[in-house]
Design a protein around this motif. Structure first.
Motif, PDB file in Angstrom:
ATOM      1  N   ASP B  11      -7.051  -4.599  -6.471  1.00 59.24           N
ATOM      2  CA  ASP B  11      -6.140  -5.401  -7.308  1.00 59.24           C
ATOM      3  C   ASP B  11      -5.186  -6.235  -6.454  1.00 59.24           C
ATOM      4  O   ASP B  11      -4.373  -6.984  -6.976  1.00 59.24           O
ATOM      5  N   THR B  12      -5.298  -6.093  -5.106  1.00 59.59           N
ATOM      6  CA  THR B  12      -4.526  -6.964  -4.214  1.00 59.59           C
ATOM      7  C   THR B  12      -5.412  -8.061  -3.608  1.00 59.59           C
ATOM      8  O   THR B  12      -5.059  -8.674  -2.604  1.00 59.59           O
ATOM      9  N   VAL B  51      -5.640   3.182   9.495  1.00 51.40           N
ATOM     10  CA  VAL B  51      -4.845   2.617   8.401  1.00 51.40           C
ATOM     11  C   VAL B  51      -4.896   3.542   7.192  1.00 51.40           C
ATOM     12  O   VAL B  51      -5.897   4.236   6.962  1.00 51.40           O
ATOM     13  N   ALA B  52      -3.803   3.535   6.426  1.00 51.73           N
ATOM     14  CA  ALA B  52      -3.767   4.250   5.154  1.00 51.73           C
ATOM     15  C   ALA B  52      -4.225   3.306   4.044  1.00 51.73           C
ATOM     16  O   ALA B  52      -4.126   2.076   4.179  1.00 51.73           O
ATOM     17  N   ARG B  53      -4.720   3.862   2.962  1.00 51.39           N
ATOM     18  CA  ARG B  53      -5.128   3.024   1.836  1.00 51.39           C
ATOM     19  C   ARG B  53      -3.927   2.237   1.322  1.00 51.39           C
ATOM     20  O   ARG B  53      -2.829   2.789   1.225  1.00 51.39           O
ATOM     21  N   THR B  54      -4.106   0.950   1.081  1.00 52.54           N
ATOM     22  CA  THR B  54      -3.115  -0.036   0.612  1.00 52.54           C
ATOM     23  C   THR B  54      -2.137  -0.476   1.711  1.00 52.54           C
ATOM     24  O   THR B  54      -1.269  -1.301   1.457  1.00 52.54           O
ATOM     25  N   GLU B  55      -2.299   0.046   2.927  1.00 59.67           N
ATOM     26  CA  GLU B  55      -1.398  -0.375   4.017  1.00 59.67           C
ATOM     27  C   GLU B  55      -1.611  -1.862   4.333  1.00 59.67           C
ATOM     28  O   GLU B  55      -2.743  -2.346   4.374  1.00 59.67           O
ATOM     29  N   ALA B  74      -8.514   4.220   3.298  1.00 61.54           N
ATOM     30  CA  ALA B  74      -8.003   4.772   4.549  1.00 61.54           C
ATOM     31  C   ALA B  74      -9.150   4.893   5.543  1.00 61.54           C
ATOM     32  O   ALA B  74     -10.293   5.167   5.149  1.00 61.54           O
ATOM     33  N   GLY B  75      -8.862   4.663   6.840  1.00 63.03           N
ATOM     34  CA  GLY B  75      -9.927   4.765   7.821  1.00 63.03           C
ATOM     35  C   GLY B  75      -9.525   4.180   9.152  1.00 63.03           C
ATOM     36  O   GLY B  75      -8.336   4.014   9.436  1.00 63.03           O
TER      37      GLY B  75
END
Lengths: 375, 125
Positions: B11-12, B51-55, B74-75
Motif C-alpha cells: 500500500d506504499t 531491513v524490517a518490513r515497512t522500513e 523483512a530480510g
C-alpha cells in the motif's frame, strides 16, 4: 492523496484549456492551477529554454493605480524610483513593512498617467491590507482588476510566435506597450518574465484570454508550461520566490536584492527613504546584515531542497536552503541559501545536512543559467 | 495505470516479484512513478543490509518531491540495480523493468500480506 474541495477554489479563465491539455492541477494560493501537463516538468522546462512556453499566471494580482497622486503614493510604499520611470517601462519593486521586511515583490509598469502593478497571488491580501493601512488621498485611485487574465510567453521563440499577433519586435527588456486592436478590449504586454529567457507577459481581458491563448498554442513551437517548471526555471535564473527566498522578515540586502532599492531612494539620492522600514533598509547598505542569500552547487546528484540546514565542517549551523532542486538545464542540483555573511566572506567550506549526511556545496554566482534578455 | 497481475504490491506503492529462489525483486508502481513525475535521483541501500518490513530503505526524488521506498518484507538486501541509479529516468520509462533491489526474506509467510494487482488498484480509489 488529498482531495481538496475544488468547488471552493478559484479558476482562471484558462482553466478549461488546462484540463483539456491534460494538466495535473494543484491548489496554489486558493486557485486550482496546473502544476504540469502531459510532458512533465523536465520536458516543459527544456521546451521553454529551447522554444516557447506559455504560462497561465492569471492568479496573480493586477492592480491599477491612477490619478495625479499615483506616483507619490506608490513611492511612499515601495523601493522604486517611479518619478524617473519612463512611460512604457516596467520596474521591479519591493513593498516593505516598518521592520524593513518585504510584504511582497512587485512589477510596476508606467503607461501614460497610469501605473499597473502585479503582485503575487499568495500575497494579494497582505498587499491590500498594506494599501488599506496607508490609503491614498483623493488624488489617487486604486483598482484591483479581477476581470483580467495574465499570460507569460517565454523562450527564444517567443518573439517570433507573438509577432504576427502584436508588433513586439521593437521592444526591449522591460518595455511595456498597449495593443488596443490585438483582442477585444485590447491587451498590454511587457518584455519580461520569470524564467531568465526573452519573453513577454501579456495582460488582457478575461473574456479574450482563451481565444488568444489558443492562437498562441496553434504555433508548433508553443506548449503550455505548468507551475512546476515555472519554479525550476526561475530557480536557474536566480530569481527569488516569495515565501521561500524572501518574506516579511527578510530585508532586501540580506536577500541579495539590494538592487531593487532604486539609487534615487537610497542615501544620497534625490528622494532617499520615504517608504516603510527605510531607516533599517538603507542602513544595511553601509553596514551589511548578518545574513546573505547565496547560490550553491551541491555535490552529487540528489536534489537539496528548501529547509535543509547549511553547516560548516564542524557541524555548526550557518544557514538554511531557501530554494533547491534538480536543475534540468545543468543536469545537477542547484540551491539558494540564506547563510551567515561572515561565512561567505571568509570562504568557509559549506556543507548541507542532508538526511544526516554532510554534502559539500560550492558557492557560485547568480544566475545558475545565463539570462537571455533582449536589452 | 498499468499494474501487472503477475506482481504483488504494497500500500506504499512498491511492486514485488517473487523469484523462483524465494528472493523478492522490488520497484515502484506505475501509479507511483506517475505521481512522482520526472525521477532525477535514486539512493539505493547497501547490499547486505538487513531491513524490517515497512522500513524506509531507499530514497527516490523527482523534480516535484522526495519519497521513501519501503521494504515490502523483512530480510537482507542481496542485490541493487546500480544501472537505474545511474539513469533514474528509467523509472518513468518502464517502472516494472526498473527494479531497484532484491531482498532475501526472513520468512516466506510475510509474502502473504502483499496485495494482488486488483487489491492494489482498489487502494488507489
Amino acid at each position: 492523496m488529498d482531495t481538496p474541495n475544488t468547488a471552493a477554489l478559484r479558476r482562471t479563465p484558462l482553466h478549461p484549456l488546462h484540463l483539456a491539455a491534460g494538466a495535473k492541477m494543484v491548489t496554489f494560493a486558493g486557485w486550482d492551477m496546473p502544476i504540469q501537463y502531459v510532458p512533465g516538468i523536465l520536458q516543459e522546462h527544456l521546451h521553454t529554454r529551447t522554444h516557447a512556453g506559455l504560462f497561465d499566471v492569471s492568479h496573480m494580482g493586477q492592480i491599477e493605480v491612477s490619478g495625479p497622486g499615483a506616483c507619490a503614493w506608490l513611492e511612499s510604499l515601495t523601493t522604486a524610483d517611479l518619478v524617473a520611470l519612463p512611460d512604457g517601462r516596467q520596474t521591479y519593486a519591493l513593498l516593505t513593512n516598518d521592520a524593513g521586511g518585504i510584504i511582497d515583490d512587485l512589477m510596476i509598469q508606467k503607461v501614460g498617467p497610469v501605473f499597473h502593478v502585479v503582485c503575487n497571488a499568495a500575497r494579494l491580501a497582505q498587499v491590500q491590507a498594506q494599501f488599506a493601512a496607508h490609503p491614498p488621498g483623493a488624488d489617487c485611485s486604486v483598482t484591483l482588476h479581477e476581470d483580467r487574465a495574465l499570460l507569460a510567453l517565454q523562450g527564444p521563440q517567443a518573439e517570433a510566435v507573438l509577432q504576427p499577433l502584436a508588433d513586439v519586435a521593437g521592444l526591449r527588456f522591460l518595455d511595456v506597450r498597449e495593443y488596443p486592436d490585438a483582442v477585444a478590449g485590447g491587451l498590454r504586454l511587457s518584455r519580461s518574465g520569470y524564467t531568465g529567457e526573452d519573453g513577454f507577459e501579456i495582460s488582457l481581458p478575461a473574456a479574450a484570454a482563451p481565444a488568444f491563448a489558443a492562437r498562441l498554442l496553434e504555433h508548433p513551437q508553443v506548449r503550455w508550461i505548468g507551475l512546476g517548471a515555472r519554479d525550476t526555471l526561475r530557480l536557474e535564473a536566480g530569481m527569488c520566490l516569495y515565501g521561500n527566498d524572501i518574506d516579511d522578515g527578510t530585508t532586501p540586502v540580506s536577500a541579495s536584492i539590494g538592487w531593487a532599492v532604486a539609487p534615487a531612494r537610497r542615501h544620497g539620492g534625490p528622494r532617499a527613504g520615504g517608504f516603510p522600514g527605510a531607516d533599517i533598509i538603507l542602513a544595511e547598505f553601509a553596514a551589511p546584515p548578518a545574513k546573505v542569500r547565496v547560490a550553491l552547487l551541491p555535490d552529487g546528484r540528489a536534489p537539496q531542497r528548501a529547509g535543509a540546514r547549511i553547516v560548516d565542517a564542524e557541524g555548526r549551523e550557518l544557514g538554511v536552503i531557501t530554494s533547491g532542486n534538480h536543475s534540468p538545464t545543468l543536469g545537477r542540483p542547484i540551491a539558494m541559501a540564506s547563510i551567515a555573511r561572515a561565512a561567505k566572506d571568509a570562504g568557509t567550506p559549506l556543507f548541507i545536512d542532508s538526511r544526516g549526511q554532510k554534502v559539500a556545496a560550492a558557492l557560485t554566482a547568480f544566475p545558475f543559467v545565463p539570462n537571455r534578455y533582449r536589452r | 495505470m498499468n499494474h501487472p497481475d503477475n506482481l504483488r504490491y504494497t500500500d506504499t506503492h512498491e511492486w514485488v516479484r517473487v523469484e523462483q529462489d524465494g528472493t523478492v525483486t522490488v520497484g515502484i508502481t506505475d501509479h507511483a512513478q506517475d505521481a512522482l513525475g520526472d525521477v532525477v535521483f535514486l539512493q539505493l541501500p547497501d547490499v547486505g543490509r538487513t531491513v524490517a518490513r515497512t522500513e524506509a530503505m531507499a530514497v527516490i526524488e523527482s523534480v516535484k518531491s522526495a519519497s521513501d521506498i519501503h521494504a515490502p518484507v523483512a530480510g537482507t538486501v542481496t542485490a541493487v540495480n546500480q544501472a537505474v541509479a545511474d539513469a533514474p529516468e528509467q523509472v518513468n520509462q518502464d517502472p516494472y523493468a526498473a527494479w531497484m533491489f532484491v531482498i532475501k526474506p526472513d520468512s516466506a509467510s510475510e509474502l502473504d500480506a502483499l496485495l494482488s494487482a486488483d487489491a492494489y488498484s482498489a487502494t488507489l480509489g
